[in-house]
Design an enzyme around this catalytic site. Structure first.
Site, mmCIF file in Angstrom:
data_model
loop_
_atom_site.group_PDB
_atom_site.id
_atom_site.type_symbol
_atom_site.label_atom_id
_atom_site.label_comp_id
_atom_site.label_asym_id
_atom_site.label_seq_id
_atom_site.Cartn_x
_atom_site.Cartn_y
_atom_site.Cartn_z
ATOM 1 N N HIS A 57 -42.806 -15.486 52.366
ATOM 2 C CA HIS A 57 -43.708 -14.982 53.225
ATOM 3 C C HIS A 57 -43.214 -15.461 54.696
ATOM 4 C CE1 HIS A 57 -46.358 -13.985 49.839
ATOM 5 N NE2 HIS A 57 -45.668 -15.159 49.349
ATOM 6 N N LEU A 58 -43.338 -14.515 55.533
ATOM 7 C CA LEU A 58 -42.718 -14.693 57.292
ATOM 8 C C LEU A 58 -44.121 -14.436 57.834
ATOM 9 C CD1 LEU A 58 -39.376 -13.069 57.527
ATOM 10 C CD2 LEU A 58 -39.814 -15.637 57.081
ATOM 11 N N ASP A 300 -41.345 -18.539 46.763
ATOM 12 C CA ASP A 300 -42.690 -18.316 47.130
ATOM 13 C C ASP A 300 -42.986 -19.161 48.333
ATOM 14 O OD1 ASP A 300 -44.975 -16.867 47.140
ATOM 15 O OD2 ASP A 300 -45.990 -18.003 45.489
ATOM 16 N N HIS A 304 -48.898 -22.211 55.841
ATOM 17 C CA HIS A 304 -50.251 -22.287 56.322
ATOM 18 C C HIS A 304 -50.369 -23.466 57.372
ATOM 19 C CE1 HIS A 304 -51.794 -19.270 53.225
ATOM 20 N NE2 HIS A 304 -51.216 -20.089 52.251
#
Length: 429
Positions: A57-58, A300, A304
């Site tokens: 996730h970028l 994955d 955050h």
């Protein structure tokens, strides 16, 4: 430009050799020290194909406070990854020609490693309307997924697989039946009961995989299962493969290394989806990887902000980072202990993911793209989040002692990252 990487150990036979790179491609190995434009001394290192991660996730566009294309791909380079596939849970979602083209432009100007973007299965990942898969393929979509959201309607998934199969494209699935979650935030098991937190049952994952493999059989679609986490899921996938269904699967480093028993308390650094499961699940995942039921490893990587993760299990978002720690953790806990060979580990994080998705990467054969990583297998370090290139520091592995790390990463014949070349104990980077 001709480059000679000298004094490296060949991954396949451990012989000391030199590797020749001709422009953007690998020319081959040689014992001679040839006249070249550039020479890199890889003394003490093993040369391996650049790692391939089909699940990261970028965050950009829309979540730049968590990660950007620049910081995420810099993290990938430090971890030895030369090709990464970016999930579509951005804002806007790459669900149209316009949105996908805009994302491709950002990648072209900001990425330091090769980024292959997914497109979503449904518009805005809402599960209500299928995207125009043909147009998205024509504009460079790697595959189709609503990652982070399981497609709840069997009819919707059936039609998606029919369209993908007609285009010779893959459907990649985060498997989760929402009707079985009931607000869960961690695995439904001993630890959730001890902490008084709502649990996520194993069945919510495996039941959707069971549905989808039958849909894949009916359509002939290549169906790939993200981040498998339960023993029941492993069993379903194993049975599907035995039946000749075109299903493949991945497992994360954290599900191989941790279980619910490792969660120290209400610490959201241990909150991910799927959650850390029971020890029997962990053992089934390791066995499934080793016997070929699970095809390869994917991180994955899900960054955050610190503020988001300070909220505890009930309020914090799911996800941990993994690009910069994956190789070192797996090498330390599986290769150094003698369970796996280095060749097996590298195969699971380079050659196998590339082969499953028909990519020309993950190999050091003559004529292949010059994507490679030099590995110092004697370097020792402590996982220190302050040294991460990623904006995300959300990892449960902070402070762990590891051995082995990438020290140089090359993409298309260009060195994109070079670390400190030393066998001394250093801060992890």
């Amino acid at each position: 430009m001709h480059t000679l990487i000298k004094n490296v150990h060949n991954l396949h036979n451990n012989e000391l050799t030199n590797l020749i790179v001709d422009g953007k491609t690998i020319k081959g190995f040689t014992s001679e020290e040839l006249a070249v434009d550039r020479m890199i001394d890889g003394k003490g290192c093993v040369v391996a194909p650049g790692f391939v991660d089909v699940h990261i996730h970028l965050r950009e566009p829309g979540g730049e406070e968590k990660e950007t294309i620049e910081t995420g791909t810099n993290a990938a380079a430090r971890g030895g990854f030369t090709t990464v596939c970016a999930m579509p849970n951005t804002r806007p979602v790459p669900d149209s020609e316009e949105h996908l083209k805009a994302l491709q432009e950002k990648i072209k100007t900001k990425a330091s490693v090769r980024v292959l973007p997914y497109a979503s299965i449904t518009t805005r990942q809402l599960g209500q309307e299928l995207t125009d898969m043909r147009v998205l393929k024509e504009n460079g979509a790697f595959a189709f997924t609503d990652d982070g959201v399981g497609v709840q309607s069997a009819g919707m998934m059936l039609e998606a697989m029919k369209r993908a199969a007609s285009l010779n494209m893959s459907v990649v699935a985060h498997c989760e039946d929402n009707s079985l979650i009931h607000g869960g935030v961690m695995h439904q098991g001993e630890r959730s009961r001890e902490l008084g937190l709502p649990g996520i049952p194993s069945i919510c994952e495996s039941v959707q995989i069971a549905r989808d493999v039958l849909l894949a059989e009916a359509t002939g679609c290549h169906y790939h299962v993200c981040h498998v986490s339960t023993k029941e899921s492993v069993r379903v996938i194993r049975d599907a493969k035995r039946a000749g269904i075109h299903v493949t699967a991945e497992v994360t480093p954290h599900h191989l290394l941790l279980t619910e028993e490792d969660i120290p308390g209400d610490d959201a650094l241990f909150k991910m989806n799927p959650p850390l499961r029971a020890q029997e699940d962990q053992l089934a995942l390791i066995e499934g990887l080793e016997d070929g039921t699970i095809d390869f490893i994917a991180t994955d990587h899900a960054p955050h902000t610190d503020e988001e993760k300070e909220g505890g299990f009930l309020s914090a978002p799911f996800g941990i980072v993994g690009l910069e720690t994956a190789f070192s953790l797996l090498f330390t806990h599986f290769v150094k202990t003698g369970r796996w060979t280095l060749q097996q580990l590298v195969n699971w994080i380079s050659h196998k993911p590339a082969r499953v998705f028909g990519l020309p990467y993950g190999t050091l054969l003559e004529g292949a793209p010059a994507d490679l990583v030099l590995l110092d297998l004697k370097a020792t370090a402590e996982v220190n989040t302050e040294d991460f290139a990623s904006k995300g520091k959300n990892t449960p592995f902070s402070g762990w002692q590891v051995t082995g790390r990438p020290v140089l990463t090359m993409v298309d014949g260009e060195v994109i990252w070079k670390g400190v070349e030393t066998h001394e104990t250093t801060t992890y980077s």
